[in-house]
Design a protein around this motif. Structure first.
Motif, short mmCIF file in Angstrom:
data_model
loop_
_atom_site.label_atom_id
_atom_site.label_comp_id
_atom_site.label_asym_id
_atom_site.label_seq_id
_atom_site.Cartn_x
_atom_site.Cartn_y
_atom_site.Cartn_z
N THR A 2 -0.87 5.56 7.65
CA THR A 2 -1.76 5.90 8.86
C THR A 2 -3.37 5.25 8.22
N GLY A 3 -4.10 4.97 9.50
CA GLY A 3 -5.56 4.81 9.34
C GLY A 3 -5.68 3.66 8.38
N ASP A 4 -6.72 3.75 7.22
CA ASP A 4 -6.97 2.83 6.56
C ASP A 4 -5.75 2.04 5.86
N ASP A 5 -4.90 2.96 5.25
CA ASP A 5 -3.70 2.48 4.56
C ASP A 5 -2.95 1.63 5.51
N TYR A 27 -4.62 -8.52 -1.98
CA TYR A 27 -4.95 -7.42 -0.79
C TYR A 27 -4.03 -5.96 -1.20
N ILE A 47 0.77 -1.03 -0.02
CA ILE A 47 -0.04 0.02 -0.05
C ILE A 47 0.83 1.22 0.06
N ALA A 49 -3.92 0.04 8.04
CA ALA A 49 -4.65 -1.34 8.25
C ALA A 49 -4.50 -2.41 7.07
N ARG A 50 -4.69 -1.80 5.91
CA ARG A 50 -4.52 -2.54 4.61
C ARG A 50 -3.08 -3.16 4.51
N GLN A 51 -2.07 -2.43 4.82
CA GLN A 51 -0.75 -2.89 4.64
C GLN A 51 -0.39 -3.89 5.71
N GLN A 52 -1.26 -3.59 6.79
CA GLN A 52 -0.64 -4.75 7.80
C GLN A 52 -1.57 -6.13 7.47
N LYS A 53 -2.57 -6.07 6.82
CA LYS A 53 -3.20 -7.19 6.42
C LYS A 53 -2.37 -7.82 5.22
#
Length: 240
Positions: free
Chosen positions: A210-213, A120, A92, A215-219
């Motif tokens: 940060t934020g949604d980005d 993802y 991301i 979370a997406r990277q962590q997933k």
């Protein structure tokens, strides 16, 4: 890396690793087999095997299990042939990701890696596409509150490349890969025990998410780390 979240990112990573203890033996066994095959079973002349056995002991692996897998690798027992393969790609926000795998089937592994990147929000790159953004080095990280002067004195005397104090108080020691064991021993011998101690691919620069980005990277990272063939996943994202 931005100092304010360095320690938080380290603690999060350690927590994720603790959750995956069930896979630790599998990964360590593969590392032992490859290290022994490439460098032989003599610990005195094979630093990579010494590190692998250290990881095995830290994971409470029995000595006979360690020996059996060294014997497999050096031809004394029949075993599966694993080979090392590295994949590189983008996550991301263009964050760089390296996945080091050990596999007995390259076709299966690359298909699984490509599928995860695609599903993802990332992109699998070509060989060398992101590796230049990382440095192969030994890394020792000490908790905030550790004596900066003492770490610096001992580490530099032992041959460390650099000592970095971050804004959050954590202290990072960088070493040449082959000097990692000696420098770690010099520090622990005077009571300086690192929270993180590994030979790694360290990002030269980071991408803050940060934020949604974030979370997406962590997933994406979680899914790559959960791959059976994945040994290590390195990235340059700082997640806030």
């Amino acid at each position: 890396m931005a100092g304010h979240s360095k320690w938080a990112n380290i603690q999060h990573r350690k927590g994720r690793q603790d959750e995956k203890r069930g896979k630790v033996w599998t990964r360590v066994i593969r590392e032992i087999i490859v290290a022994a095959r490439l460098g032989g079973g003599d610990l005195d002349v094979n630093p990579r095997l010494r590190l692998a056995i250290e990881k095995a002991k830290a994971a409470n692996m029995p000595a006979d299990t360690i020996k059996r897998n060294i014997d497999k690798a050096t031809g004394n027992l029949e075993g599966v042939h694993y080979e090392e393969v590295r994949y590189e790609g983008y996550g991301i926000g263009g964050a760089a990701i390296i996945i080091d795998c050990m596999t007995d089937n390259r076709v299966r592994t690359v298909a699984e890696v490509r599928h995860i990147f695609s599903k993802y929000g990332g992109n699998l790159g070509t060989e060398g596409s992101v590796a230049f953004q990382f440095k192969h080095c030994g890394q020792l990280i000490f908790a905030p509150g550790t004596s900066e002067d003492k770490v610096m004195e001992v580490a530099l005397e032992a041959g460390a490349d650099d000592v970095i104090t971050h804004d959050d108080g954590s202290i990072e020691v960088l070493t040449p890969p082959l000097e990692f064991e000696a420098i770690k021993a010099a520090l622990t011998n005077v009571g300086l025990t690192p929270e993180v101690a590994e030979v790694t691919m360290r990002a030269e620069n980071t991408v803050e998410l940060t934020g949604d980005d974030a979370a997406r990277q962590q997933k994406l990272l979680d899914m790559l780390e959960d791959l059976d063939d994945a040994q290590d996943v390195f990235h340059n994202a700082e997640l806030n």
